[in-house]
Scaffold this motif. Sequence first.
Motif, PDB file in Angstrom:
ATOM      1  N   SER A  71      39.775  37.762  38.321  1.00  0.00           N
ATOM      2  CA  SER A  71      38.764  37.219  39.238  1.00  0.00           C
ATOM      3  C   SER A  71      37.682  38.242  39.546  1.00  0.00           C
ATOM      4  N   TYR A  72      38.078  39.480  39.824  1.00  0.00           N
ATOM      5  CA  TYR A  72      37.082  40.515  40.104  1.00  0.00           C
ATOM      6  C   TYR A  72      36.203  40.779  38.888  1.00  0.00           C
ATOM      7  N   ARG A  73      36.798  40.735  37.687  1.00  0.00           N
ATOM      8  CA  ARG A  73      35.996  40.974  36.489  1.00  0.00           C
ATOM      9  C   ARG A  73      34.955  39.865  36.312  1.00  0.00           C
ATOM     10  N   GLN A  74      35.328  38.634  36.627  1.00  0.00           N
ATOM     11  CA  GLN A  74      34.364  37.535  36.544  1.00  0.00           C
ATOM     12  C   GLN A  74      33.224  37.740  37.536  1.00  0.00           C
ATOM     13  N   SER A  75      33.544  38.230  38.729  1.00  0.00           N
ATOM     14  CA  SER A  75      32.490  38.452  39.724  1.00  0.00           C
ATOM     15  C   SER A  75      31.518  39.528  39.243  1.00  0.00           C
ATOM     16  N   VAL A  76      32.039  40.602  38.663  1.00  0.00           N
ATOM     17  CA  VAL A  76      31.176  41.680  38.160  1.00  0.00           C
ATOM     18  C   VAL A  76      30.343  41.200  36.973  1.00  0.00           C
ATOM     19  N   ASP A  77      30.946  40.422  36.088  1.00  0.00           N
ATOM     20  CA  ASP A  77      30.203  39.902  34.933  1.00  0.00           C
ATOM     21  C   ASP A  77      29.039  39.016  35.381  1.00  0.00           C
ATOM     22  N   LEU A  78      29.226  38.297  36.488  1.00  0.00           N
ATOM     23  CA  LEU A  78      28.184  37.388  36.970  1.00  0.00           C
ATOM     24  C   LEU A  78      27.070  38.134  37.714  1.00  0.00           C
ATOM     25  N   LYS A  79      27.409  39.261  38.359  1.00  0.00           N
ATOM     26  CA  LYS A  79      26.392  40.019  39.085  1.00  0.00           C
ATOM     27  C   LYS A  79      26.689  41.505  38.955  1.00  0.00           C
ATOM     28  N   PRO A  80      26.412  42.076  37.784  1.00  0.00           N
ATOM     29  CA  PRO A  80      26.776  43.484  37.533  1.00  0.00           C
ATOM     30  C   PRO A  80      26.004  44.483  38.371  1.00  0.00           C
ATOM     31  N   ASP A  91      30.338  43.531  53.447  1.00  0.00           N
ATOM     32  CA  ASP A  91      30.612  42.279  52.753  1.00  0.00           C
ATOM     33  C   ASP A  91      29.486  42.050  51.761  1.00  0.00           C
ATOM     34  N   ALA A  92      29.822  42.026  50.498  1.00  0.00           N
ATOM     35  CA  ALA A  92      28.809  41.958  49.439  1.00  0.00           C
ATOM     36  C   ALA A  92      27.934  40.720  49.576  1.00  0.00           C
ATOM     37  N   GLU A  93      28.548  39.579  49.827  1.00  0.00           N
ATOM     38  CA  GLU A  93      27.800  38.323  49.887  1.00  0.00           C
ATOM     39  C   GLU A  93      26.821  38.312  51.053  1.00  0.00           C
ATOM     40  N   THR A  94      27.284  38.703  52.236  1.00  0.00           N
ATOM     41  CA  THR A  94      26.425  38.698  53.426  1.00  0.00           C
ATOM     42  C   THR A  94      25.283  39.693  53.266  1.00  0.00           C
ATOM     43  N   GLU A  95      25.598  40.897  52.784  1.00  0.00           N
ATOM     44  CA  GLU A  95      24.564  41.916  52.641  1.00  0.00           C
ATOM     45  C   GLU A  95      23.550  41.540  51.579  1.00  0.00           C
ATOM     46  N   ALA A  96      23.984  40.893  50.512  1.00  0.00           N
ATOM     47  CA  ALA A  96      23.043  40.443  49.481  1.00  0.00           C
ATOM     48  C   ALA A  96      22.087  39.406  50.054  1.00  0.00           C
ATOM     49  N   MET A  97      22.605  38.491  50.882  1.00  0.00           N
ATOM     50  CA  MET A  97      21.748  37.486  51.502  1.00  0.00           C
ATOM     51  C   MET A  97      20.728  38.137  52.432  1.00  0.00           C
ATOM     52  N   LEU A  98      21.186  39.059  53.271  1.00  0.00           N
ATOM     53  CA  LEU A  98      20.272  39.740  54.187  1.00  0.00           C
ATOM     54  C   LEU A  98      19.192  40.504  53.419  1.00  0.00           C
ATOM     55  N   GLN A  99      19.600  41.168  52.342  1.00  0.00           N
ATOM     56  CA  GLN A  99      18.631  41.938  51.556  1.00  0.00           C
ATOM     57  C   GLN A  99      17.585  41.026  50.936  1.00  0.00           C
ATOM     58  N   ASP A 132      25.645  44.395  41.598  1.00  0.00           N
ATOM     59  CA  ASP A 132      26.188  44.476  42.961  1.00  0.00           C
ATOM     60  C   ASP A 132      27.279  45.548  43.018  1.00  0.00           C
ATOM     61  N   ALA A 133      27.000  46.640  43.704  1.00  0.00           N
ATOM     62  CA  ALA A 133      27.924  47.780  43.741  1.00  0.00           C
ATOM     63  C   ALA A 133      29.266  47.424  44.363  1.00  0.00           C
ATOM     64  N   GLN A 134      29.253  46.589  45.387  1.00  0.00           N
ATOM     65  CA  GLN A 134      30.506  46.286  46.071  1.00  0.00           C
ATOM     66  C   GLN A 134      31.458  45.459  45.211  1.00  0.00           C
ATOM     67  N   LEU A 135      30.934  44.663  44.308  1.00  0.00           N
ATOM     68  CA  LEU A 135      31.801  43.918  43.394  1.00  0.00           C
ATOM     69  C   LEU A 135      32.521  44.889  42.462  1.00  0.00           C
ATOM     70  N   PRO A 187      34.725  54.247  36.227  1.00  0.00           N
ATOM     71  CA  PRO A 187      33.311  53.861  36.107  1.00  0.00           C
ATOM     72  C   PRO A 187      32.879  52.839  37.152  1.00  0.00           C
ATOM     73  N   HIS A 188      33.762  51.900  37.484  1.00  0.00           N
ATOM     74  CA  HIS A 188      33.414  50.892  38.495  1.00  0.00           C
ATOM     75  C   HIS A 188      33.331  51.520  39.882  1.00  0.00           C
ATOM     76  N   LEU A 189      34.229  52.432  40.190  1.00  0.00           N
ATOM     77  CA  LEU A 189      34.198  53.090  41.487  1.00  0.00           C
ATOM     78  C   LEU A 189      32.990  54.005  41.610  1.00  0.00           C
ATOM     79  N   LEU A 190      32.602  54.654  40.523  1.00  0.00           N
ATOM     80  CA  LEU A 190      31.392  55.477  40.548  1.00  0.00           C
ATOM     81  C   LEU A 190      30.155  54.618  40.764  1.00  0.00           C
ATOM     82  N   THR A 191      30.114  53.461  40.118  1.00  0.00           N
ATOM     83  CA  THR A 191      28.994  52.535  40.326  1.00  0.00           C
ATOM     84  C   THR A 191      28.948  52.081  41.774  1.00  0.00           C
TER      85      THR A 191
END
Length: 461
Positions: free
Chosen positions: A343-352, A48-56, A354-357, A379-383
Amino acid sequence: MKDCPMKFSRMFGRQMHGRVAGALALCAALTFAGMGAATAQGVSIVSDAETEAMLQEYANPILKVAGLDPSVVKIHLVNDRRLNAFVAEGQQMFYNTGLITIVETPDELIGVMAHEIGHMAGGHLVQRREHIDQLQAPMIASMILGIGAIAAGQGDAGMALILGGQHLATRGFFAYTREQEASADQAGAGYLQRAGISAKGMLDLFSSMRDQEMLSEERQDPFARSHPMSAARFNALEERVKASPYFDRAMPPEEVHRFKMVQAKLYGFLDEPNVTFNRYPPSDKSDYARYARSVAYHRTGALTEALTEIDPLLASDPKNPYIHEVKGQILFESGKIEEAVTSYRQSVDLKPEDAQLHLGLGRALLGRDGEENARAAIPHLLTGTRGAAQPFGFYQLSIAYGRLNDIGMAELATAQYYNALGHVKEAKMHATRAQKNLRQGSPEWLQAQDLAMQTPPEGRG
């Protein structure tokens, strides 16, 4: 368990066999304690991107003052409702979803993280394995002597040898463990002070652990059993923590809000929807309640209600990439592909970064037909898979390359998928196929070669 003389157990009658089983079980326990924690405990890893980002972000300042490189330490989220956390070899940290949802404050979670970093920085895993090796030899020797005595008709003397060796090994092992736990307490409290963070949360949580020890073992959390809290140990920790100039430093309100949002999201995904609705009834208009209910409604197939809950969150916090991500997931899994891509594109634009986004956006783009969308997804899957064992991402890559009829890259992605799952035999097979369809000497060909030449772990195909 290759060092344990299991074959001798057949020599005893039923009564003797039962008594010796305790010694053999301890031998097995000591052996497993030296293995990789994830393998030994059979954990289920979730992402989960959000939880893991917080833990990190919680871990980074503590890791730095402990002399560890945050970019090297890997944090994993374990799908387990019990309060537990542990570290494993290779600088890996594991946190149960139960730990995150059970603790009451982010300070308590950070306290656990500091304690576990104390184990990691102190090299306790290596030291414990060495100590286990020292304990095993005399214990096994006493068992073999005892078994020989029993076989010779001296049952009482034989059992005394076996149980005596077990008793000494048990005492030695747990005494050493208690020393390491106390050491990790002190190190963790020191790291928090050097990072300018209050250790009050650590003290609060460990205080509640003392109450856990009053319960039967079946009702205790694993963390309480594996981290026994004696009065002397707690008093020493309390003295160290209260002496810190940061003891009364409160966590910023926005961080508490972030933590509660993560808790609510986990409740929404992990609890049955009716449990979530009872925990967060419609009368609760808090952000946390809306977040949890949006997920719960989605899980019941109620798209309109899910969007009704999540849209106000985006209206009040439009720059939160993770709320956009959850909305993208809700839309995608409801068959609303175009809206999900947005929606996913907005999430990536806000935090590029984050690999999971990126993985989410790549999947959404693959939800569209046509080669153009497959090319856009790659390109997104490779990232999303760069530097990480992401089975989901590699599987999506194999689909994207397959649509483009790029057989070599599709086979390579399939090999990486199986390798990430630990299925070495299948990974080698697809890597060999990939080499036949890739330009010899190219970076991709070399990746396939590495996968094809790897040796399966002992006992694995």
